[in-house]
Design a protein around this motif. Structure first.
Motif, PDB file in Angstrom:
ATOM      1  N   VAL A 107       0.862  -1.184   0.000  1.00  0.00           N
ATOM      2  CA  VAL A 107       0.000   0.000   0.000  1.00  0.00           C
ATOM      3  C   VAL A 107       0.894   1.227   0.000  1.00  0.00           C
ATOM      4  O   VAL A 107       2.072   1.162   0.351  1.00  0.00           O
ATOM      5  N   GLU A 108       0.340   2.358  -0.392  1.00  0.00           N
ATOM      6  CA  GLU A 108       1.103   3.601  -0.361  1.00  0.00           C
ATOM      7  C   GLU A 108       1.461   3.956   1.084  1.00  0.00           C
ATOM      8  O   GLU A 108       0.639   3.815   1.987  1.00  0.00           O
ATOM      9  N   GLY A 109       2.687   4.402   1.269  1.00  0.00           N
ATOM     10  CA  GLY A 109       3.134   4.799   2.601  1.00  0.00           C
ATOM     11  C   GLY A 109       3.729   3.684   3.421  1.00  0.00           C
ATOM     12  O   GLY A 109       4.154   3.906   4.555  1.00  0.00           O
ATOM     13  N   SER A 110       3.817   2.474   2.872  1.00  0.00           N
ATOM     14  CA  SER A 110       4.314   1.344   3.648  1.00  0.00           C
ATOM     15  C   SER A 110       5.795   1.488   3.995  1.00  0.00           C
ATOM     16  O   SER A 110       6.271   0.906   4.964  1.00  0.00           O
ATOM     17  N   ALA A 111       6.528   2.265   3.196  1.00  0.00           N
ATOM     18  CA  ALA A 111       7.962   2.429   3.456  1.00  0.00           C
ATOM     19  C   ALA A 111       8.232   3.069   4.805  1.00  0.00           C
ATOM     20  O   ALA A 111       9.337   2.941   5.351  1.00  0.00           O
ATOM     21  N   ASN A 112       7.255   3.766   5.343  1.00  0.00           N
ATOM     22  CA  ASN A 112       7.420   4.425   6.638  1.00  0.00           C
ATOM     23  C   ASN A 112       7.146   3.502   7.814  1.00  0.00           C
ATOM     24  O   ASN A 112       7.295   3.908   8.964  1.00  0.00           O
ATOM     25  N   ASP A 113       6.738   2.270   7.530  1.00  0.00           N
ATOM     26  CA  ASP A 113       6.418   1.305   8.583  1.00  0.00           C
ATOM     27  C   ASP A 113       7.297   0.076   8.395  1.00  0.00           C
ATOM     28  O   ASP A 113       7.114  -0.684   7.449  1.00  0.00           O
ATOM     29  N   PRO A 114       8.269  -0.159   9.284  1.00  0.00           N
ATOM     30  CA  PRO A 114       9.196  -1.287   9.091  1.00  0.00           C
ATOM     31  C   PRO A 114       8.538  -2.654   9.194  1.00  0.00           C
ATOM     32  O   PRO A 114       9.130  -3.654   8.793  1.00  0.00           O
ATOM     33  N   TRP A 115       7.308  -2.710   9.704  1.00  0.00           N
ATOM     34  CA  TRP A 115       6.612  -3.992   9.840  1.00  0.00           C
ATOM     35  C   TRP A 115       5.893  -4.397   8.559  1.00  0.00           C
ATOM     36  O   TRP A 115       5.476  -5.545   8.419  1.00  0.00           O
ATOM     37  N   LEU A 116       5.736  -3.460   7.623  1.00  0.00           N
ATOM     38  CA  LEU A 116       5.001  -3.756   6.399  1.00  0.00           C
ATOM     39  C   LEU A 116       5.950  -4.163   5.271  1.00  0.00           C
ATOM     40  O   LEU A 116       7.042  -3.611   5.146  1.00  0.00           O
TER      41      LEU A 116
END
Length: 437
Positions: free
Chosen positions: A235-244
């Motif tokens: 999904v868009e923005g996943s790079a900001n969440d290390p769990w995704l």
């Protein structure tokens, strides 16, 4: 003799076997690919072509017997999901092919019986790919014990930690449901239980286990106040969440899974803090062995570093093996020139691996570990040589047959029953197929 090979299950793990076959043309020839997903088959056709091999005949999940007959298959490499192993392996054996199967052999009691019955009825063979046996550090520990350096083994202490990259990944995929994988006590720990069985040359007899889902999953996320999360990582923005995990960030994941999910709906990138997880992430096992030794084992799937520590106690002393497989999940600090390629130069865990022997009334000495190259601590290359060229005379007896596969999953099967009942489980009471003490 050049044997004719097929590969059943064309996920990411299949690539290493296809490559190994291509590198040994005098001993092995790839003649077919089988998978229910046409997208994954198409990916592997491209991969096959990149290795200079011809396009392969393709088969679906219902075509096992037809594939063996039409392509005169000698051996099939099975890299399909764990829950399919019993059906796929037993059908292939009865169709007249030998089988090389990824660990675990199977995930439950019924599966062990089906496979062993089919093997006995067909006269064909099953090899289980326990590549960690071939890792030089693990072979060095086996050699030390086998040479009698610590005397008769009395106990084993074994701690394995999976980091927040590798460990977390089991909670994104099909493994997250115990009906598919048997949980990490079978899918992952069968590697570890096999090592213990092999190191001390004995069979487990009785098992007690404790464990639970303490970190991943929706309930734990809610308890820690993580808030609303996306159902998947692509999904868009996943790079900001290390769990995704965004499948579009890697060409293999994109082609094998993201672009192939249209055919079967399989999602490779589910949120590790989402609902539907039925496996444990923290586990402890006590096992008693036929030779009187006892094992104390633990597995954690959300550690900040990855590796293992094992201590083997004996009547003459103690052997200790410590292995750092990844010092930290911080790629920008990893030094690619460092020997293991996965540790940080100057880090407190920068040694990578160390085997120590200490006898009674003596100071400790470090035992040299032969160098290894490639996956699983250098084990992959060595096991492929054995698989496709024959093991020859191996004093360490690293090649694993169906009985080794049964003994490895026996601990996990018994541990899962112990988790359910709260009681110790005697393995002979399970009536596993091919069980030998």
């Amino acid at each position: 003799m050049t044997r004719r090979y097929a590969v059943a299950g064309t996920g990411s793990r299949a690539q290493s076997y296809v490559r190994a076959i291509s590198e040994r043309p005098e001993d092995a020839r790839l003649v077919a690919l089988l998978d229910p997903n046409p997208g994954r088959l198409a990916y592997h056709q491209r991969f096959v072509a990149s290795l200079g091999l011809p396009a392969q005949p393709e088969y679906g999940a219902d075509d096992l017997e037809r594939m063996v007959k039409e392509q005169s298959v000698d051996r099939v490499v099975v890299t399909s999901p764990d829950y399919t192993h019993a059906d796929v392996v037993s059908r292939l054996l009865r169709a007249g092919a030998d089988v090389i199967v990824e660990k675990p052999l199977t995930i439950d009691v019924d599966g062990t019986r089906r496979i062993v019955d089919a093997m006995n009825a067909s006269g064909k063979s099953v090899v289980v790919t326990f590549n960690y046996r071939y890792s030089p550090r693990n072979s060095a520990l086996r050699q030390l014990i086998q040479d009698g350096e610590i005397g008769q083994v009395t106990s084993v202490e074994f701690q394995w930690v999976l980091d927040t990259r590798h460990g977390a990944d089991y909670f994104r995929r099909w493994h997250r449901e115990k009906k598919n994988s048997g949980g990490l006590l079978i899918h992952k720990a069968s590697h570890h239980f096999d090592l213990v069985n092999w190191w001390i040359a004995s069979s487990p007899q009785r098992v007690f286990a404790s464990g639970g889902l303490a970190f991943y999953g929706a309930d734990n996320a809610a308890a820690r106040g993580l808030g609303e999360r996306p159902a998947r990582g692509t999904v868009e923005g996943s790079a900001n969440d290390p769990w995704l995990l965004d499948l579009r960030d890697d060409d293999v994941n994109r082609q094998l899974y993201y672009e192939s999910e249209q055919y079967d709906g399989y999602l490779r990138d589910q949120d590790v803090f989402g609902p539907g997880i039925t496996i444990e992430d923290n586990m402890s096992v006590i096992a008693e062995y036929a030779n009187g030794a006892r094992l104390s084992y633990s597995l954690n799937a959300h550690s900040p570093w990855e590796g293992y520590r094992v201590s083997v106690n004996g009547t003459l002393g103690r052997a200790e093996l410590e292995v750092v497989e990844r010092a930290a999940v911080v790629d920008d600090q990893i030094d690619p020139s460092y020997p293991s390629g996965r540790v940080i130069a100057g880090d407190v865990r920068a040694d990578g691996e160390r085997l120590v022997l200490q006898k009674h009334w003596a100071t400790a000495v470090e035992v040299e570990i032969p160098p290894g190259e490639g996956g699983h601590g250098g084990g992959d290359r060595l096991i492929y040589n054995d698989l496709f060229q024959g093991p020859g005379n191996d004093p360490l007896a690293r090649a694993a047959d169906v009985h080794d596969g049964v003994r490895a999953v026996a601990v996990g099967i018994a541990a899962n029953q112990s988790l359910t009942t709260g009681q110790p489980i005697t393995i002979t009471d399970l009536n596993l197929g091919g069980w030998t003490t």
